[in-house]
Design a protein around this motif. Structure first.
Motif, PDB file in Angstrom:
ATOM      1  N   ARG A  67       0.838  -1.215   0.000  1.00 32.36           N
ATOM      2  CA  ARG A  67       0.000   0.000   0.000  1.00 32.36           C
ATOM      3  C   ARG A  67       0.863   1.252   0.000  1.00 32.36           C
ATOM      4  O   ARG A  67       0.552   2.233  -0.671  1.00 32.36           O
ATOM      5  N   ILE A 124     -10.516   2.128   6.311  1.00 35.43           N
ATOM      6  CA  ILE A 124     -10.539   2.570   4.912  1.00 35.43           C
ATOM      7  C   ILE A 124     -11.053   3.991   4.795  1.00 35.43           C
ATOM      8  O   ILE A 124     -10.537   4.781   3.994  1.00 35.43           O
ATOM      9  N   TYR A 173      -8.292   6.353   5.686  1.00 36.94           N
ATOM     10  CA  TYR A 173      -7.307   6.333   4.601  1.00 36.94           C
ATOM     11  C   TYR A 173      -7.770   7.196   3.436  1.00 36.94           C
ATOM     12  O   TYR A 173      -7.020   8.023   2.914  1.00 36.94           O
ATOM     13  N   VAL A 174      -9.034   7.022   3.020  1.00 34.22           N
ATOM     14  CA  VAL A 174      -9.560   7.733   1.849  1.00 34.22           C
ATOM     15  C   VAL A 174      -9.690   9.233   2.117  1.00 34.22           C
ATOM     16  O   VAL A 174      -9.327  10.056   1.265  1.00 34.22           O
ATOM     17  N   LEU A 176      -6.239  10.751   2.218  1.00 30.36           N
ATOM     18  CA  LEU A 176      -5.695  10.768   0.860  1.00 30.36           C
ATOM     19  C   LEU A 176      -6.313  11.891   0.039  1.00 30.36           C
ATOM     20  O   LEU A 176      -5.614  12.569  -0.715  1.00 30.36           O
ATOM     21  N   ALA A 177      -7.608  12.126   0.193  1.00 27.73           N
ATOM     22  CA  ALA A 177      -8.264  13.226  -0.526  1.00 27.73           C
ATOM     23  C   ALA A 177      -7.698  14.581  -0.094  1.00 27.73           C
ATOM     24  O   ALA A 177      -7.482  15.470  -0.931  1.00 27.73           O
TER      25      ALA A 177
END
Length: 154
Positions: free
Chosen positions: A9, A89, A92-93, A96-97
């Motif tokens: 990852r 998740i 994480y998302v 990341l955004a």
């Protein structure tokens, strides 16, 4: 969430963010402001600090996600119900955004790229810490004994 999966990852995230950074830098290159077309790809690398792009993303942004993966793995220790995975998740998302938005802001020629990239160092760790705390709370909650009703024997 194994160690090999964590490093995979980390590598994929680094490659993704480096690619996004280069594409956004190409999009905001001098061609956008001086004509109808962007700079041709054969002339594009002249305007990009390749050392910065290849070192900043894997170190400052990627290591933050590597730490998050390692912290979640150490708290869960094999306990992975759907709620834990959804929170993992989602954190994480969202982080990341935020990091992608900061890279886009840093690639604009009129922006102070140092301050724009600094946002990825200050903003997304709060999301990761919050998601990690929720995961830790869910994982640690499984170890509490079940509550008994008053008057029932243990």
């Amino acid at each position: 969430m194994t160690r090999r999966g964590t490093w995979l990852r980390y590598g994929l995230l680094s490659v993704l963010l480096i690619g996004i950074h280069l594409v956004i830098a190409w999009y905001f290159s001098e061609g956008v402001y001086q004509g109808g077309a962007n700079v041709p790809l054969r002339r594009f690398p002249e305007d990009v600090d390749v050392f910065f792009v290849l070192t900043f993303t894997p170190t400052f942004i990627g290591l933050k996600f590597l730490w998050y993966d390692s912290a979640v793995r150490s708290f869960t220790k094999g306990y992975r119900p759907p709620a834990v995975m959804v929170v993992f998740i989602a954190g994480y998302v969202v982080a990341l955004a935020i990091d992608i938005a900061c890279l886009v802001a840093a690639s604009k020629p009129i922006a102070d790229s140092g301050l724009a990239v600094f946002g990825s160092i200050l903003q997304s760790p709060f999301v990761l810490i919050l998601a990690g705390a929720v995961v830790a709370g869910l994982a640690l909650n499984k170890d509490f004994p079940p509550e008994t009703q008053p008057g029932t024997p243990r």
